[in-house]
Every structure is written in structure tokens, then in C-alpha cells.
Design a protein around this motif. Structure first.
Motif, PDB file in Angstrom:
ATOM      1  N   GLU A 325      -6.306  16.294  36.461  1.00  0.00           N
ATOM      2  CA  GLU A 325      -5.352  16.455  35.356  1.00  0.00           C
ATOM      3  C   GLU A 325      -5.546  17.786  34.633  1.00  0.00           C
ATOM      4  N   LEU A 326      -6.795  18.206  34.462  1.00  0.00           N
ATOM      5  CA  LEU A 326      -7.048  19.496  33.806  1.00  0.00           C
ATOM      6  C   LEU A 326      -6.528  20.640  34.673  1.00  0.00           C
ATOM      7  N   ALA A 327      -6.804  20.598  35.959  1.00  0.00           N
ATOM      8  CA  ALA A 327      -6.347  21.672  36.846  1.00  0.00           C
ATOM      9  C   ALA A 327      -4.829  21.761  36.861  1.00  0.00           C
ATOM     10  N   LEU A 328      -4.146  20.627  36.935  1.00  0.00           N
ATOM     11  CA  LEU A 328      -2.681  20.648  36.958  1.00  0.00           C
ATOM     12  C   LEU A 328      -2.107  21.071  35.612  1.00  0.00           C
ATOM     13  N   ALA A 329      -2.799  20.708  34.520  1.00  0.00           N
ATOM     14  CA  ALA A 329      -2.348  21.183  33.201  1.00  0.00           C
ATOM     15  C   ALA A 329      -2.431  22.695  33.118  1.00  0.00           C
ATOM     16  N   LEU A 330      -3.505  23.270  33.649  1.00  0.00           N
ATOM     17  CA  LEU A 330      -3.633  24.732  33.661  1.00  0.00           C
ATOM     18  C   LEU A 330      -2.558  25.368  34.537  1.00  0.00           C
ATOM     19  N   ALA A 331      -2.250  24.743  35.649  1.00  0.00           N
ATOM     20  CA  ALA A 331      -1.228  25.297  36.546  1.00  0.00           C
ATOM     21  C   ALA A 331       0.169  25.231  35.942  1.00  0.00           C
ATOM     22  N   GLY A 332       0.386  24.271  35.045  1.00  0.00           N
ATOM     23  CA  GLY A 332       1.734  24.080  34.532  1.00  0.00           C
ATOM     24  C   GLY A 332       1.947  24.520  33.092  1.00  0.00           C
ATOM     25  N   SER A 333       0.998  25.249  32.504  1.00  0.00           N
ATOM     26  CA  SER A 333       1.093  25.640  31.100  1.00  0.00           C
ATOM     27  C   SER A 333       1.207  27.151  30.941  1.00  0.00           C
ATOM     28  N   ALA A 334       1.800  27.542  29.837  1.00  0.00           N
ATOM     29  CA  ALA A 334       1.971  28.977  29.581  1.00  0.00           C
ATOM     30  C   ALA A 334       0.672  29.634  29.156  1.00  0.00           C
ATOM     31  N   THR A 335      -0.197  28.889  28.466  1.00  0.00           N
ATOM     32  CA  THR A 335      -1.476  29.444  28.002  1.00  0.00           C
ATOM     33  C   THR A 335      -2.596  28.465  28.283  1.00  0.00           C
ATOM     34  N   VAL A 336      -3.814  28.980  28.280  1.00  0.00           N
ATOM     35  CA  VAL A 336      -4.989  28.123  28.431  1.00  0.00           C
ATOM     36  C   VAL A 336      -5.067  27.122  27.285  1.00  0.00           C
ATOM     37  N   ASP A 337      -4.807  27.571  26.081  1.00  0.00           N
ATOM     38  CA  ASP A 337      -4.867  26.699  24.910  1.00  0.00           C
ATOM     39  C   ASP A 337      -3.904  25.524  25.065  1.00  0.00           C
ATOM     40  N   GLU A 338      -2.690  25.814  25.483  1.00  0.00           N
ATOM     41  CA  GLU A 338      -1.695  24.765  25.682  1.00  0.00           C
ATOM     42  C   GLU A 338      -2.160  23.770  26.742  1.00  0.00           C
ATOM     43  N   ALA A 339      -2.750  24.277  27.811  1.00  0.00           N
ATOM     44  CA  ALA A 339      -3.222  23.406  28.888  1.00  0.00           C
ATOM     45  C   ALA A 339      -4.334  22.490  28.405  1.00  0.00           C
ATOM     46  N   VAL A 340      -5.298  23.032  27.669  1.00  0.00           N
ATOM     47  CA  VAL A 340      -6.411  22.223  27.187  1.00  0.00           C
ATOM     48  C   VAL A 340      -5.906  21.149  26.223  1.00  0.00           C
ATOM     49  N   CYS A 341      -4.964  21.514  25.357  1.00  0.00           N
ATOM     50  CA  CYS A 341      -4.371  20.522  24.439  1.00  0.00           C
ATOM     51  C   CYS A 341      -3.723  19.386  25.207  1.00  0.00           C
ATOM     52  N   GLY A 342      -2.928  19.741  26.205  1.00  0.00           N
ATOM     53  CA  GLY A 342      -2.233  18.727  26.978  1.00  0.00           C
ATOM     54  C   GLY A 342      -3.190  17.815  27.724  1.00  0.00           C
ATOM     55  N   TYR A 343      -4.192  18.409  28.326  1.00  0.00           N
ATOM     56  CA  TYR A 343      -5.193  17.623  29.056  1.00  0.00           C
ATOM     57  C   TYR A 343      -5.934  16.670  28.121  1.00  0.00           C
ATOM     58  N   GLU A 344      -6.425  17.168  26.998  1.00  0.00           N
ATOM     59  CA  GLU A 344      -7.219  16.329  26.093  1.00  0.00           C
ATOM     60  C   GLU A 344      -6.375  15.238  25.441  1.00  0.00           C
ATOM     61  N   SER A 345      -5.078  15.481  25.279  1.00  0.00           N
ATOM     62  CA  SER A 345      -4.211  14.455  24.685  1.00  0.00           C
ATOM     63  C   SER A 345      -4.089  13.230  25.582  1.00  0.00           C
ATOM     64  N   ILE A 346      -4.355  13.387  26.874  1.00  0.00           N
ATOM     65  CA  ILE A 346      -4.327  12.270  27.823  1.00  0.00           C
ATOM     66  C   ILE A 346      -5.730  11.745  28.081  1.00  0.00           C
ATOM     67  N   MET A 347      -6.659  12.680  28.334  1.00  0.00           N
ATOM     68  CA  MET A 347      -8.010  12.275  28.728  1.00  0.00           C
ATOM     69  C   MET A 347      -8.757  11.550  27.625  1.00  0.00           C
ATOM     70  N   LEU A 348      -8.721  12.070  26.404  1.00  0.00           N
ATOM     71  CA  LEU A 348      -9.528  11.482  25.341  1.00  0.00           C
ATOM     72  C   LEU A 348      -9.122  10.047  25.004  1.00  0.00           C
ATOM     73  N   PRO A 349      -7.823   9.736  24.804  1.00  0.00           N
ATOM     74  CA  PRO A 349      -7.483   8.322  24.550  1.00  0.00           C
ATOM     75  C   PRO A 349      -7.875   7.407  25.696  1.00  0.00           C
ATOM     76  N   ARG A 350      -7.697   7.879  26.935  1.00  0.00           N
ATOM     77  CA  ARG A 350      -8.062   7.045  28.078  1.00  0.00           C
ATOM     78  C   ARG A 350      -9.563   6.781  28.110  1.00  0.00           C
ATOM     79  N   SER A 351     -10.352   7.819  27.891  1.00  0.00           N
ATOM     80  CA  SER A 351     -11.801   7.650  27.959  1.00  0.00           C
ATOM     81  C   SER A 351     -12.308   6.795  26.806  1.00  0.00           C
ATOM     82  N   VAL A 352     -11.723   6.935  25.626  1.00  0.00           N
ATOM     83  CA  VAL A 352     -12.132   6.111  24.494  1.00  0.00           C
ATOM     84  C   VAL A 352     -11.827   4.643  24.769  1.00  0.00           C
ATOM     85  N   GLU A 353     -10.642   4.376  25.314  1.00  0.00           N
ATOM     86  CA  GLU A 353     -10.275   2.989  25.622  1.00  0.00           C
ATOM     87  C   GLU A 353     -11.236   2.388  26.648  1.00  0.00           C
ATOM     88  N   THR A 354     -11.551   3.154  27.688  1.00  0.00           N
ATOM     89  CA  THR A 354     -12.449   2.643  28.718  1.00  0.00           C
ATOM     90  C   THR A 354     -13.854   2.453  28.168  1.00  0.00           C
TER      91      THR A 354
END
Length: 381
Positions: A325-354
Motif C-alpha cells: 500500500e505504501l509503494a502504490l501510494a508513492l506511485a500514485g501521488s503528486a508528492t511524498v508527503d501526500e503519499a505518506v498521508c494517504g498510506y497512514e490514513s489506511i494503515m494506522l486505523p487497520r493496525s489499531v483495530e487488529t
């Protein structure tokens, strides 16, 4: 500093485990340059550990994005999904056998998976002998990586894939892993068909385990005619020194373990008495729950560095899912910052729930109850 585009950015992954290598492979498939730094002096410096089950709904998804799923299926062992639950005398209590063609969570040795990923990368992607000691620089970059050999590297994005005791994590989080109260003593058995035929028959093609509520034995078939056994107990983290033992005194540790398992039958005790070589002490740690951090545009985490949990079947699968998910976010984002935001918005809730689901459940590994997939029985070990 203006946030760079992913294709312009200098991207550094710390840790050449399954998560870090999966992220690197998918980035390269997307045309994005990346460098992986690992503390080991070379790829063959140490044994990579036991067998892993990669699930169709996470780990295999990442391998598909990496273009390696067919290669994985050629290497994996679907028969490794066999699972035997035993009584403490070694008699069979419950048995799951995979259907023909079942590929939901086939097994693969950790070393085989690592080799598959390493061989898929462009030459010199991994820089061996680079143990990270810390990083410096402003939050908006660039960052400077500091290595144990005194060298430094400037980079625009640091991806911490360096496991439980991550050297990257302190840049975004003060959290440190805590001992969960359960420890494994790992034992190795080689050439089992010839040297350990009774254990080979007991474990079968997958895994076999027994537990009495306070302790458990779990044997797991690896490729190459090997079996690993995990001797699990609820003990202090420093149980070896508290017992007046030395880590290299295998005979004394064996006697101590046999005393703890005195009520168990002789067939099960072979898992303690007949191992080839020393025991490996593996206390189990987990990060506090929930574990989150304030967004940082130049540092992020994946796998155990982000969400270390008890070993209840999710670790490597979540790490590889994170990586994809992080790699694809980087491939599909205009900036690194945008990619990291998008990735963490999915990863963090999922990891907290698990992590919330698994919190406090390490002792389930010692439970005499049957796992849900086996149904119910009398509950006796």
C-alpha cells in the motif's frame, strides 16, 4: 522545503525483511528508485527463521503487486496448512487437513521468501553492513541517516521496516515494545526423517501443538527435512538468569524445561530432549495499544516497526500489505508527503483495530481450548 515528487525523491528503506523488500520491489516495478539499508553484513549472514503462512487476503495481495505470486506458488508448501492439536501425552485430539488445491495460507520458509524478494530487485538495491544508529535533520527534510560504521546518507523519505526494536520509530513515536509475559524457547531438528522419525510422524506435514494452560509445545515442519519446535511458557523475561542458568548451558536449560513439563508424556518431551544444538530464547514483545503518531512528511513505518503484536498469525502478512500500500501510494501521488498521508490514513486505523483484537491474547497460545476452526470438545489438554 518543497515536498519532492516520489520519482524525484531519494527514498531509503531501513530493514531487508519481507516488508522492506516487498516495498522496494513494488516501487521498482512502478519506476521509482529506492535503496534498502540492512545491518547484516551480507544476505547469508544469519538464519532467517522458520516458516510463514502467507494469506490470500493480505500477504498474497502484496506478492501479486510485486509480480511474484506465481513464483511464490512454485515455492510454497500447501501441505503445510495441515494442523494437529494433540493431548499432552501426544495422542491426537483434533486434525485439520487442507483440501487439494487449497491455497488460502500456504507455508514458505522465511529464508525462501527473502531470497525470492532479494533476487527480484535490481543489483545493489540493498546496502549490506549498514546498521542504522539514528537519523537527524528537519521534519520537512532532507533527513540524514547515521550508520554504525560512521557513514551518513542524505534522503527525502525514511521508511522504517526494521522490526520490533526499530531505530527509525523514535523519529515519530516514543513508544517502546513491552514484554507480554510469554516467552518461546526455540529448538531445531535436522534431517528429521532419518534422525528424528518419531517427531516427524508426530508433527506431520504442517504443525502440531499441545497446551495445558500454563505452557505449550508447538512443532512446525520447515522445508529441507527440518522441524522447529517452540517451547512456550508464561515466565519472566529474564527466566534464564533467574533460574541461575547460562544461555550456553544447553543441558542445564533442558533439565529445567523437563522439570516444568514433568506431567507431559514422553512423546511430547522429545520436543525438548532431542533437539540439535542450543535453545534460542525468544521473549515476546508488543507495542502499546493503540500505537499511532503525528504525521511526519519524511518518515513513516511499516510492519513490526509500526504495529508490533503477539505472534498470532498476522505479523508478516500485515507487513507485506503495508509495504504494497505504501509503494502504490508513492506511485500514485503528486508528492511524498501526500503519499505518506494517504498510506497512514489506511494503515494506522487497520493496525489499531487488529492490535486491539489481539491485545492481551498472547496467553491464548498456552490455552488448552481448541481454536475456533476445530469446533468444541471437552477442553481438556
Amino acid at each position: 522545503m518543497t515536498a519532492p515528487t516520489p520519482r524525484q525523491a531519494r527514498i531509503s528503506i531501513i530493514g531487508a525483511g519481507p516488508g522492506g523488500l516487498t516495498c522496494a520491489r513494488i516501487l521498482q516495478r512502478q519506476g521509482i528508485a529506492v535503496t534498502v539499508y540492512d545491518r547484516d553484513p551480507d544476505r547469508d549472514a544469519r538464519n532467517q527463521g522458520g516458516t510463514l503462512d502467507l494469506h490470500a487476503d493480505n500477504g498474497q495481495i502484496a506478492l501479486r503487486e510485486a509480480g511474484l505470486l506465481d513464483d511464490f506458488f512454485r515455492l510454497c508448501r500447501p501441505e503445510g496448512q495441515e494442523n494437529r492439536i494433540l493431548h499432552i501425552d501426544g495422542e491426537l485430539r483434533a486434525h485439520l487437513v487442507p483440501d487439494d488445491g487449497e491455497l488460502f495460507k500456504p507455508e514458505i520458509d522465511r529464508g525462501q521468501l527473502r531470497d525470492l524478494l532479494l533476487d527480484s530487485l535490481t543489483p545493489d538495491t540493498v546496502r549490506w553492513g549498514h546498521g542504522l544508529t539514528g537519523l537527524s535533520g528537519p521534519a520537512d527534510g532532507p533527513r540524514t541517516l547515521h550508520f554504525a560504521d560512521g557513514t551518513t546518507v542524505e534522503t527525502d523519505l525514511v521508511i522504517g521496516a526494521d522490526g520490533a526494536f526499530s531505530r527509525v520509530r523514535p523519529a515519530v513515536s516514543p513508544a517502546v515494545p513491552q514484554y507480554v509475559g510469554v516467552s518461546f524457547a526455540e529448538a531445531w531438528f535436522h534431517d528429521v526423517e532419518n534422525q528424528h522419525p518419531e517427531l516427524s510422524a508426530l508433527v506431520g506435514q504442517g504443525s502440531a501443538s499441545a497446551a495445558d494452560g500454563e505452557r505449550a509445545l508447538w512443532g512446525q515442519r520447515n522445508s529441507g527435512n527440518h522441524i522447529r519446535v517452540y517451547i512456550m511458557r508464561k515466565v519472566p523475561v529474564d527466566w534464564i538468569t533467574r533460574a541461575g542458568l547460562q544461555r550456553d548451558d544447553t543441558a542445564a536449560i533442558r533439565a529445567h524445561l523437563l522439570d516444568e513439563f514433568a506431567a507431559w508424556g514422553p512423546r511430547m518431551k522429545h520436543m525438548i530432549t532431542d533437539n540439535d544444538g542450543a535453545y534460542v530464547d525468544r521473549p515476546i514483545f508488543a507495542l502499546p495499544v493503540p500505537h499511532t503518531w503525528e504525521h511526519n512528511p519524511t518518515v513513516t513505518l511499516l510492519g513490526d516497526a509500526a504495529h508490533l503484536m503477539p505472534p498470532l498469525g498476522v505479523g508478516v502478512n500485515l507487513a507485506m500489505l503495508d509495504a504494497g500500500e505504501l509503494a502504490l501510494a508513492l506511485a500514485g501521488s503528486a508528492t511524498v508527503d501526500e503519499a505518506v498521508c494517504g498510506y497512514e490514513s489506511i494503515m494506522l486505523p487497520r493496525s489499531v483495530e487488529t492490535a486491539k483484537m489481539l491485545e492481551g491474547h498472547a496467553e491464548d497460545l498456552l490455552s488448552g481450548d481448541l481454536p475456533p476452526e476445530f469446533g468444541d470438545d471437552d477442553g481438556q489438554p
